[in-house]
Design an enzyme around this catalytic site. Structure first.
Site, PDB file in Angstrom:
ATOM      1  N   SER A  36       0.826  -1.198   0.000  1.00 42.99           N
ATOM      2  CA  SER A  36       0.000   0.000   0.000  1.00 42.99           C
ATOM      3  C   SER A  36       0.867   1.258   0.000  1.00 42.99           C
ATOM      4  O   SER A  36       2.086   1.204   0.216  1.00 42.99           O
ATOM      5  CB  SER A  36      -0.925  -0.001   1.222  1.00 42.99           C
ATOM      6  OG  SER A  36      -1.881   1.030   1.133  1.00 42.99           O
ATOM      7  N   ASP A 114      10.307  -1.392  -8.205  1.00 41.78           N
ATOM      8  CA  ASP A 114       9.470  -0.706  -7.212  1.00 41.78           C
ATOM      9  C   ASP A 114       8.148  -0.409  -7.899  1.00 41.78           C
ATOM     10  O   ASP A 114       8.067   0.449  -8.779  1.00 41.78           O
ATOM     11  CB  ASP A 114      10.160   0.576  -6.754  1.00 41.78           C
ATOM     12  CG  ASP A 114       9.331   1.333  -5.726  1.00 41.78           C
ATOM     13  OD1 ASP A 114       8.474   0.704  -5.081  1.00 41.78           O
ATOM     14  OD2 ASP A 114       9.537   2.552  -5.581  1.00 41.78           O
ATOM     15  N   LYS A 170       8.644  -0.889   9.251  1.00 43.15           N
ATOM     16  CA  LYS A 170       8.464   0.165  10.256  1.00 43.15           C
ATOM     17  C   LYS A 170       8.263  -0.423  11.653  1.00 43.15           C
ATOM     18  O   LYS A 170       7.491   0.111  12.458  1.00 43.15           O
ATOM     19  CB  LYS A 170       7.300   1.082   9.868  1.00 43.15           C
ATOM     20  CG  LYS A 170       7.457   1.720   8.483  1.00 43.15           C
ATOM     21  CD  LYS A 170       6.386   2.743   8.179  1.00 43.15           C
ATOM     22  CE  LYS A 170       6.594   3.337   6.783  1.00 43.15           C
ATOM     23  NZ  LYS A 170       5.602   4.374   6.430  1.00 43.15           N
ATOM     24  N   SER A 546     -21.126   1.013 -39.936  1.00 42.12           N
ATOM     25  CA  SER A 546     -19.822   0.409 -39.584  1.00 42.12           C
ATOM     26  C   SER A 546     -18.838   1.498 -39.146  1.00 42.12           C
ATOM     27  O   SER A 546     -17.885   1.802 -39.861  1.00 42.12           O
ATOM     28  CB  SER A 546     -19.259  -0.408 -40.748  1.00 42.12           C
ATOM     29  OG  SER A 546     -19.279   0.290 -41.971  1.00 42.12           O
TER      30      SER A 546
END
Length: 633
Positions: A36, A114, A170, A546
Site C-alpha cells: 500500500s 518498485d 516500520k 460500420s
C-alpha cells in the site's frame, strides 16, 4: 537514527568494465516490491542499495543534499529519493511508474522493481511482476493487512510468482513488538490461504533504520530467521529450475548468412538441448534431430534455459519465426481457442469481438475475445458479472485466434502461456493475459474438405466475387446507392446479394443493441456472412454505418486480396442531419436515442477507401455508376 559512518566506496576507483566483469557470472534474481501507499517500498529499496554498497560517492552526496532539501531531520537520509525518480512522485510522495534498480552482493545480482501502490496503477504493477521470480510485499506494522496488501498479493500470485516475502516494515515505530508482528503474520496467513498462496516467509524489518535488512537486528532478538538480503541471496531462481523442464525454444529468426548454412535462433525458454536430441517443430509437428548448437563463440555440446543459441537440423524441414522447437517426446499444445485471464490496460474498454494482435513469445496472431465470463473484484475475490473490461479490470474470458497457437498453460510456462494484446490501429498495448487451457471445441472442430471450390462456384456464375462495402453516417444515402448498384448489376445478369443495416437487425442481429461492443459484434457477424457469400461466388453489396476502422479492416482481412472494396459515402454531418429521413437525429439530439453515431458515438471515416462518394456533388445514380465502373472496369 544517524546514517552509518562508512561510505560505500567499493565502487570508487573501479572502472565500469571491471565492475561488470566482477559480477558477470553471478546468478540473477528479479524481484518486485509492492504494497500500500506509504508502506515504505522506495525506502526499503534505497536501503538495499545503500547496505549492498551500490551507491557512488557523488550519488550519496546528492542524496544527502536532496534529503536536507525535502526536510529530513538531522543526519537522516531519505532513501526513497534514490528510487522515486519522477518529479510527480516526489511532489505527491507516491510511486506512479515502475522503477527498476540493479544491485549486487558477493553472492548474487539483483534487479528490483518498485511497483506503484495506488489501485489506478494496477497495470504498472502487473508489468513489474511479469518477469519477477519473487515478490516482497510490504506491510506497515502500524496498519496491518490492508486492501492493497490483498490486491498485490492476488496479482503477484496470479502472475505466477510463487516465492513471497512478507516484509513487516516500520517495526521501529511499534517498539519492535513481537506481538504486533505475530498478529499481522496470522492475519496474512489466513488471507493467503484463501487465494492459494501455500507458503511465504515473514521478516520483521525497518527500512529506515536498517533492521534485518543486511544484518540481524539487535532490537528484535525474538526473531531468528534470515535477513532480507540473506534470503534474497539464497532463494532458488526460476531460471535454474527451468533447466529441468522439457526443452522449448521459440524461434526468433532464421539465421541464413549464406546458402550453405540455415539455423534457427532464439532464447531457450526451458530445458536442455544437445546435438543428436530429437525435436519437434510446432505447429507443423514435423520431427528431426539437432545437428549443431551454434554461438558466436563456437559450437556448444549442450545449451540450457536462458541461453541464446542457433540450432541446425539434420533434415530440411519448414521452420520460421513464431515456430517453437520442442522436445519430440514432450511437446507443448497447439490450439486456436482458449480460456484466459485478461488484465485490461487501456483507457478505452475492451470490445468483445474486436480483432487485436495477440503476441505470445515470438508468435503474433489475430485474436478476439468473447464477453467476459466474470470480472474479479481483487479486493474481495468476488466474481462479478461483466459485459466488458475497463482500465485495470481483471476478468476471465474465452478468446479465439485466426490460426493455431503453440502454448502451455501459464502456470506451467510464462513464456508460452503469457501474452499481450495490441490495438491493430494504434499499435498500443491494451492488455495482458494468461492462458488457462485450450477449449475442447478447438480440438473437435476441423475444416471439412470440399470438392467444389469457391473458384468453381464463381466460374459457374461467370463473375468474380466481391464485397462492395458502403460505409458512412446515418442518412448519408448508403442504402439508396446500394439498392441502385444491385439493380444495375442484376440487369447485367450478375449474381448479387444486398445486406442492409436495418434489414439484418430484423433477424440475424436482432439480439444486438447499439453500444460500441454490440456494433463490433454486428459487423463481425456481417463479415462472416459476406465471406460465406463470396465463397458462393456472389457479389455482395452492403450498407452499414460500420463506424469503426478496426472492424472494417477485420472484414477486409477475411476476404481474398482485392475482393473487398471500401466505399466511403461521404456526407457531412450537417447535411445528413438535415435529411433525417427516419427522424433519428432529432431523437438523438433530444436525448431519446443513446449511442447514435455522429452525436454521442464516434464515426471513424476511412483513411484510404477504394472509392469516395461525395453526395453533395453527386446523385445516387452517378454514385452507383461509379461503383459499378470500379467493380467491372
Amino acid at each position: 537514527m544517524h546514517a552509518p559512518s562508512y561510505r560505500p566506496d567499493a565502487l570508487i576507483g573501479e572502472d565500469i568494465e571491471t565492475y561488470l566483469d566482477r559480477h558477470r557470472d553471478k546468478s540473477l534474481l528479479r524481484f518486485i516490491t509492492c504494497g500500500s501507499v506509504d508502506d515504505g517500498k522506495s525506502t526499503l529499496i534505497g536501503r538495499l542499495l545503500y547496505d549492498s554498497k551500490q551507491i557512488f560517492e557523488d550519488q550519496l552526496a546528492s542524496l544527502e543534499a536532496d534529503s536536507r532539501r525535502v526536510g529530513t531531520q538531522g543526519e537522516n537520509i531519505d532513501f526513497a529519493l534514490l528510487v522515486d525518480g519522477l518529479a510527480a512522485e516526489r511532489e505527491q510522495g507516491i510511486t506512479i511508474d515502475v522503477a527498476y534498480r540493479f544491485f549486487a552482493t558477493d553472492k548474487r545480482k539483483f534487479i528490483v522493481a518498485d511497483t506503484p501502490g495506488h489501485e489506478q496503477y494496477t497495470r504498472n504493477m502487473v508489468t513489474g511482476a511479469s518477469t519477477a521470480d519473487l515478490a516482497v510485499i510490504l506491510i506497515d506494522a502500524r496498519k496491518g493487512v490492508l486492501t492493497q496488501t490483498r490486491r498485490h498479493s492476488y496479482l503477484a500470485h496470479l502472475i505466477g510468482i510463487r516465492r513471497i516475502v512478507l516484509a513487516v516494515n516500520k517495526m521501529d515505530l511499534v517498539g519492535y513488538g513481537e506481538a504486533v508482528f505475530d498478529r499481522i503474520v496470522a492475519d496474512y496467513r489466513a488471507f493467503a490461504a484463501s487465494i492459494g498462496i501455500a507458503d511465504f516467509l515473514a521478516i520483521p524489518v525497518s527500512g529506515l533504520a536498517g533492521d534485518n535488512i543486511a544484518g540481524p537486528s539487535g532490537n528484535m532478538p525474538w526473531y531468528s530467521g534470515p535477513t532480507l538480503i540473506g534470503h534474497l541471496e539464497a532463494v532458488p531462481i526460476d531460471a535454474e529450475q527451468g533447466q529441468r523442464a522439457p526443452f522449448r525454444l521459440p524461434v526468433q529468426w532464421v539465421n541464413r548468412p549464406d546458402h550453405a548454412f540455415r539455423g534457427f535462433a532464439g532464447l531457450i525458454a526451458s530445458g536442455t538441448v544437445r546435438p543428436g536430441d530429437p525435436v519437434r517443430v510446432l505447429p507443423s509437428g514435423r520431427t528431426t534431430t539437432v545437428a549443431r548448437i551454434v554461438t558466436l563463440d563456437g559450437d556448444l555440446p549442450q545449451a540450457v534455459a536462458g541461453q541464446s543459441v542457433t540450432l541446425t537440423f539434420a533434415d530440411e524441414i519448414d521452420c520460421s519465426r513464431g515456430c517453437v522447437i520442442a522436445a519430440a517426446d514432450a511437446p507443448p499444445e497447439v490450439a486456436d481457442q482458449f480460456e484466459a485471464t485478461i488484465v485490461w490496460m487501456a483507457d478505452e474498454e475492451m470490445l468483445p469481438g474486436r480483432p487485436y494482435w495477440l503476441k505470445l513469445g515470438t508468435q503474433t496472431v489475430t485474436a478476439s475475445m468473447q464477453h467476459p465470463k466474470y470480472q474479479v473484484n481483487v479486493n474481495t475475490m468476488e466474481h462479478l458479472a461483466a459485459k466488458t473490461l475497463e482500465l485495470n479490470a481483471i476478468g476471465v474470458a474465452n478468446l479465439s485466434t485466426d490460426r493455431p497457437l503453440v502454448f502451455e498453460p501459464y502456470e506451467t510456462s510464462r513464456d508460452l502461456g503469457g501474452f499481450i494484446l495490441i490495438d491493430k490501429l494504434s499499435n498500443a498495448t491494451v492488455g495482458a493475459g494468461l492462458l488457462h487451457f485450450a477449449l475442447r471445441r478447438s480440438q473437435n472442430v476441423h475444416w471439412q474438405a470440399l470438392d467444389v471450390t469457391r473458384e468453381r462456384r464463381a466460374a459457374l456464375k461467370n463473375q468474380k466475387p466481391a464485397v462492395l462495402w458502403l460505409t458512412g453516417l446515418s442518412g448519408a444515402g448508403k442504402s439508396t446507392i446500394a439498392n441502385l448498384v444491385e439493380k444495375k448489376l442484376a440487369r447485367m445478369n450478375r449474381h448479387t446479394f444486398l445486406l442492409d443495416g436495418d434489414n439484418v437487425r430484423h433477424g440475424l442481429n436482432k439480439d444486438l443493441g447499439f453500444t460500441d461492443a454490440d456494433r463490433v459484434e454486428n459487423i463481425r457477424r456481417i463479415g462472416e456472412v459476406a465471406k460465406l457469400m463470396t465463397d458462393a461466388g456472389l457479389i455482395v453489396v452492403t450498407a452499414f454505418i460500420s463506424p469503426f476502422r478496426a472492424e472494417r479492416r477485420m472484414v477486409r482481412e477475411m476476404m481474398a486480396p482485392g475482393e473487398f472494396v471500401e466505399v466511403f459515402v461521404d456526407t457531412p454531418l450537417a447535411e445528413a442531419e438535415a435529411r433525417d429521413v427516419k427522424g433519428l437525429y432529432k431523437k438523438a439530439r433530444a436525448g431519446e436515442l443513446k449511442n447514435f453515431t455522429g452525436i454521442d458515438s464516434p464515426y471513424e471515416p476511412p483513411e484510404h477507401p477504394e472509392l469516395r462518394i461525395d453526395t453533395t456533388t453527386m446523385s445516387p445514380e452517378q454514385a452507383a455508376d461509379l461503383i459499378i465502373e470500379r467493380l467491372i472496369g
